[in-house]
Design a protein around this motif. Structure first.
Motif, PDB file in Angstrom:
ATOM      1  N   GLU A   1      25.041  57.969   3.475  1.00  0.00           N
ATOM      2  CA  GLU A   1      24.044  58.221   4.512  1.00  0.00           C
ATOM      3  C   GLU A   1      23.107  57.030   4.713  1.00  0.00           C
ATOM      4  O   GLU A   1      22.397  56.953   5.716  1.00  0.00           O
ATOM      5  N   ASN A   2      23.110  56.121   3.777  1.00  0.00           N
ATOM      6  CA  ASN A   2      22.223  54.957   3.837  1.00  0.00           C
ATOM      7  C   ASN A   2      22.866  53.889   4.724  1.00  0.00           C
ATOM      8  O   ASN A   2      23.315  52.842   4.265  1.00  0.00           O
ATOM      9  N   VAL A   3      22.909  54.145   6.013  1.00  0.00           N
ATOM     10  CA  VAL A   3      23.673  53.319   6.943  1.00  0.00           C
ATOM     11  C   VAL A   3      23.111  51.904   7.074  1.00  0.00           C
ATOM     12  O   VAL A   3      23.864  50.948   7.296  1.00  0.00           O
ATOM     13  N   ARG A   4      21.816  51.744   6.948  1.00  0.00           N
ATOM     14  CA  ARG A   4      21.237  50.403   7.081  1.00  0.00           C
ATOM     15  C   ARG A   4      21.658  49.526   5.904  1.00  0.00           C
ATOM     16  O   ARG A   4      21.955  48.346   6.073  1.00  0.00           O
ATOM     17  N   ALA A   5      21.685  50.114   4.721  1.00  0.00           N
ATOM     18  CA  ALA A   5      22.139  49.359   3.551  1.00  0.00           C
ATOM     19  C   ALA A   5      23.619  49.033   3.674  1.00  0.00           C
ATOM     20  O   ALA A   5      24.051  47.912   3.379  1.00  0.00           O
ATOM     21  N   LEU A   6      24.410  50.000   4.110  1.00  0.00           N
ATOM     22  CA  LEU A   6      25.843  49.761   4.304  1.00  0.00           C
ATOM     23  C   LEU A   6      26.067  48.599   5.267  1.00  0.00           C
ATOM     24  O   LEU A   6      26.919  47.735   5.027  1.00  0.00           O
TER      25      LEU A   6
ATOM     26  N   TYR B   1      17.846  57.789  -2.160  1.00  0.00           N
ATOM     27  CA  TYR B   1      19.105  57.073  -2.286  1.00  0.00           C
ATOM     28  C   TYR B   1      19.258  56.358  -3.630  1.00  0.00           C
ATOM     29  O   TYR B   1      20.265  55.698  -3.861  1.00  0.00           O
ATOM     30  N   MET B   2      18.254  56.455  -4.485  1.00  0.00           N
ATOM     31  CA  MET B   2      18.320  55.811  -5.793  1.00  0.00           C
ATOM     32  C   MET B   2      19.101  56.675  -6.788  1.00  0.00           C
ATOM     33  O   MET B   2      19.288  57.877  -6.590  1.00  0.00           O
TER      34      MET B   2
ATOM     35  N   VAL C   1      29.573  55.531  -1.833  1.00  0.00           N
ATOM     36  CA  VAL C   1      30.557  54.541  -1.398  1.00  0.00           C
ATOM     37  C   VAL C   1      30.604  53.413  -2.426  1.00  0.00           C
ATOM     38  O   VAL C   1      29.566  52.890  -2.837  1.00  0.00           O
ATOM     39  N   TYR C   2      31.802  53.027  -2.832  1.00  0.00           N
ATOM     40  CA  TYR C   2      31.995  51.924  -3.765  1.00  0.00           C
ATOM     41  C   TYR C   2      32.363  50.680  -2.966  1.00  0.00           C
ATOM     42  O   TYR C   2      33.290  50.709  -2.132  1.00  0.00           O
ATOM     43  N   MET C   3      31.660  49.574  -3.198  1.00  0.00           N
ATOM     44  CA  MET C   3      31.893  48.344  -2.456  1.00  0.00           C
ATOM     45  C   MET C   3      32.039  47.167  -3.402  1.00  0.00           C
ATOM     46  O   MET C   3      31.500  47.162  -4.518  1.00  0.00           O
ATOM     47  N   ARG C   4      32.760  46.153  -2.939  1.00  0.00           N
ATOM     48  CA  ARG C   4      32.996  44.961  -3.753  1.00  0.00           C
ATOM     49  C   ARG C   4      32.982  43.712  -2.871  1.00  0.00           C
ATOM     50  O   ARG C   4      33.288  43.772  -1.689  1.00  0.00           O
TER      51      ARG C   4
ATOM     52  N   SER D   1      17.013  45.566   5.652  1.00  0.00           N
ATOM     53  CA  SER D   1      17.428  44.833   6.830  1.00  0.00           C
ATOM     54  C   SER D   1      16.811  43.477   6.805  1.00  0.00           C
ATOM     55  O   SER D   1      16.069  43.150   5.916  1.00  0.00           O
ATOM     56  N   ALA D   2      17.047  42.771   7.799  1.00  0.00           N
ATOM     57  CA  ALA D   2      16.959  41.411   7.768  1.00  0.00           C
ATOM     58  C   ALA D   2      16.521  40.103   8.219  1.00  0.00           C
ATOM     59  O   ALA D   2      16.033  39.495   7.444  1.00  0.00           O
ATOM     60  N   ASN D   3      16.803  39.397   9.118  1.00  0.00           N
ATOM     61  CA  ASN D   3      16.701  37.959   9.282  1.00  0.00           C
ATOM     62  C   ASN D   3      15.444  37.357   8.685  1.00  0.00           C
ATOM     63  O   ASN D   3      14.372  37.831   8.886  1.00  0.00           O
ATOM     64  N   CYS D   4      15.628  36.267   7.962  1.00  0.00           N
ATOM     65  CA  CYS D   4      14.474  35.580   7.390  1.00  0.00           C
ATOM     66  C   CYS D   4      14.672  34.082   7.499  1.00  0.00           C
ATOM     67  O   CYS D   4      15.790  33.605   7.541  1.00  0.00           O
TER      68      CYS D   4
END
Length: 244
Positions: A204-209, A104-105, A238-241, A15-18
């Protein structure tokens, strides 16, 4: 990552903001001549991007160089830079650490059969590559995360595609390092001339998704038995592009 790290570490809580500053990105310089770049370069079909990339004729290959300093949510400074051969042992240790902190690895720590020397060689190859990169996140002189892009192949029909992988030590989750590493790899992928960046992530890795979706990645398929966890059984992948 271990010798193919950027294809192995797709799945981490992020997760994020920086707040970022001091960004430096040098475009890749291709070997031989400008004419060779157009005729023999890895992405001949992407003529517009090729013309936009700065190059020097009769110059040996120089990899994409990246350096950026960010301020994390906890106020600490983090530097995102290219991994070097001297980082080999630290990367090896970080790999084993991160792969034991989440299910999740792709691999488990005991499946990592490389060592610090081999990791160093891997980093050396990436630092010299014109179209692949391995980045590290450094906090207080310690490597706490890694990410990279790797070509999916050299055949003409898939030269436009690259894979993305990332892993971050649990202690540093949620501070913005994941977002910074992802943004850096997207920038490097564009500079290298790729047209599509791809990744796999456990459903299941919803934060990464969420992070990937915010960056513009879209789902294009799922495998309900993509992974087989030692702890929970089958995991949907899940496959993403991302179009660059």
């Amino acid at each position: 990552f271990s010798a193919r790290r950027s294809m192995k570490c797709f799945y981490n809580l992020l997760s994020a903001n920086c707040k970022s500053h001091e960004t430096t990105l040098y475009c890749c310089i291709v070997k031989r001549t400008g004419l060779d770049f157009m005729q023999e370069g890895p992405f001949r079909q992407n003529t517009k991007r090729q013309q936009d990339i700065h190059w020097k004729p009769e110059t040996e290959v120089m990899a994409t160089k990246y350096s950026k300093r960010i301020t994390l949510k906890n106020g600490l400074e983090c530097r995102i830079r290219n991994g070097t051969e001297s980082d080999g042992q630290a990367i090896f240790d970080n790999f084993n650490l991160t792969h034991g902190q989440t299910d999740y690895m792709l691999t488990y720590p005991d499946e990592n059969h490389s060592d610090g020397v081999q990791e160093g060689q891997f980093l050396k190859e990436k630092s010299e590559s014109e179209n692949e990169v391995e980045l590290v996140a450094v906090v207080d002189h310690t490597i706490v995360g890694t990410a990279g892009i790797e070509a999916l192949g050299t055949k003409y029909k898939i030269r436009h595609r690259a894979g993305f992988g990332i892993s971050i030590s649990r202690e540093y989750w949620g501070l913005g390092i994941g977002q910074a590493l992802l943004a850096a790899c997207i920038e490097c992928a564009r500079t290298a001339g790729y047209i599509q960046l791809e990744l796999n992530v456990v459903s299941e890795n919803v934060r990464a998704l969420s992070l990937y979706e915010k960056a513009g990645f879209v789902e294009y398929g799922r495998n309900p038995k993509g992974f087989r966890s030692r702890m929970t059984g089958f995991q949907e992948v899940v496959y993403m592009r991302l179009e660059l």
